[in-house]
Design a protein around this motif. Structure first.
Motif, PDB file in Angstrom:
ATOM      1  N   ILE A 103      -3.559   2.788  -2.402  1.00 14.63           N
ATOM      2  CA  ILE A 103      -4.505   2.680  -1.300  1.00 14.63           C
ATOM      3  C   ILE A 103      -3.751   2.970  -0.012  1.00 14.63           C
ATOM      4  O   ILE A 103      -2.572   2.630   0.111  1.00 14.63           O
ATOM      5  N   SER A 159       0.854  -1.190   0.000  1.00 14.33           N
ATOM      6  CA  SER A 159       0.000   0.000   0.000  1.00 14.33           C
ATOM      7  C   SER A 159       0.892   1.243   0.000  1.00 14.33           C
ATOM      8  O   SER A 159       2.085   1.170   0.310  1.00 14.33           O
ATOM      9  N   ASN A 176      -3.315   1.087 -14.525  1.00 15.12           N
ATOM     10  CA  ASN A 176      -4.313   1.022 -13.459  1.00 15.12           C
ATOM     11  C   ASN A 176      -3.991   1.934 -12.277  1.00 15.12           C
ATOM     12  O   ASN A 176      -4.677   1.911 -11.270  1.00 15.12           O
ATOM     13  N   ASN A 231      -8.039  -7.648  -3.960  1.00  8.66           N
ATOM     14  CA  ASN A 231      -9.142  -8.146  -4.791  1.00  8.66           C
ATOM     15  C   ASN A 231      -9.793  -7.021  -5.584  1.00  8.66           C
ATOM     16  O   ASN A 231     -10.299  -7.241  -6.686  1.00  8.66           O
ATOM     17  N   ASP A 232      -9.785  -5.822  -5.026  1.00  9.48           N
ATOM     18  CA  ASP A 232     -10.346  -4.663  -5.721  1.00  9.48           C
ATOM     19  C   ASP A 232      -9.351  -4.022  -6.672  1.00  9.48           C
ATOM     20  O   ASP A 232      -9.674  -3.054  -7.342  1.00  9.48           O
ATOM     21  N   PHE A 233      -8.146  -4.560  -6.721  1.00 10.87           N
ATOM     22  CA  PHE A 233      -7.098  -3.985  -7.538  1.00 10.87           C
ATOM     23  C   PHE A 233      -6.255  -5.117  -8.126  1.00 10.87           C
ATOM     24  O   PHE A 233      -5.108  -5.326  -7.734  1.00 10.87           O
ATOM     25  N   PRO A 234      -6.824  -5.896  -9.049  1.00 16.95           N
ATOM     26  CA  PRO A 234      -6.085  -7.045  -9.583  1.00 16.95           C
ATOM     27  C   PRO A 234      -4.826  -6.609 -10.331  1.00 16.95           C
ATOM     28  O   PRO A 234      -4.739  -5.474 -10.810  1.00 16.95           O
ATOM     29  N   ASP A 284      -7.000  -8.825   1.257  1.00 19.50           N
ATOM     30  CA  ASP A 284      -8.257  -8.721   0.525  1.00 19.50           C
ATOM     31  C   ASP A 284      -8.365  -7.423  -0.276  1.00 19.50           C
ATOM     32  O   ASP A 284      -9.064  -7.369  -1.287  1.00 19.50           O
ATOM     33  N   TRP A 285      -7.676  -6.390   0.137  1.00 18.83           N
ATOM     34  CA  TRP A 285      -7.689  -5.115  -0.578  1.00 18.83           C
ATOM     35  C   TRP A 285      -7.162  -5.255  -2.000  1.00 18.83           C
ATOM     36  O   TRP A 285      -7.502  -4.465  -2.871  1.00 18.83           O
TER      37      TRP A 285
END
Length: 180
Positions: A141, A16, A169, A32-35, A29-30
């Motif tokens: 993030i 991060s 991205n 998962n929103d940012f493959p 898990d964070w």
């Protein structure tokens, strides 16, 4: 420019903006929103790996996923408490970073070894002078708290930039060579 060797121990991870590789409980898990962006080319990285070493916490988190994606590699879990459900081609042992690398080399890892995580294990490899390369995906993030990339207090360590590139991205893909 620093060069990357075929026999390097490489710490490849996502982090991060505030320097955490996982939440306090070990979850990532964070991500998962940012493959992973195709530009990061994680498949090419995996094709360059001949063995994997990871800490017990990383193993426990990854093992909870529906599929064990590392069966093609000699894999080693660094732990003093061996899990009972090790997948094929995976062993567990307690030892120094040099002993862990020797185990993987003996089991066929003749090239690049991925030091998969976590932060405490990365620090041990740095302390032993056995971490050669750090490759990171810096994800936009801020988590606020979590597990640090290099596990707690330690002396200053300098690395030399090999490359850094922005990805479509919004992430940054960077690679550093550990100074000796």
């Amino acid at each position: 420019m620093a060069t990357i060797g075929k026999d390097d121990v490489i710490y490849n991870f996502a982090v991060s903006l505030d320097g955490f590789i996982a939440r306090e409980g070990g979850s990532f898990d964070w991500l998962n929103d940012f493959p992973a962006d195709n530009e990061f080319d994680f498949d090419a990285f995996m094709a360059s790996v001949t063995g994997i070493v990871m800490g017990r916490g990383t193993y426990d988190v990854v093992r909870r996923q529906s599929e064990w994606a590392y069966g093609d590699y000699p894999c080693l879990v660094a732990t003093s408490h061996a899990p009972y459900d090790l997948p094929a081609n995976t062993e567990a042992m307690s030892g120094t970073p040099a002993e862990l690398i020797a185990n993987l080399r003996d089991r066929g890892a003749k090239g690049r070894i991925w030091m998969f995580g976590g932060g405490d294990l990365a620090r041990q490899f740095l302390d032993a002078g056995l971490l050669d390369t750090v490759e990171i995906g810096i994800i936009p993030i801020v988590l606020g708290s979590g597990i640090t990339a290099f596990g707690g207090k330690q002396p200053d360590r300098w690395l030399d930039l090999v490359f850094a590139k922005p990805l479509a991205n919004g992430a940054i893909h960077a690679q550093y060579r550990v100074r000796r």
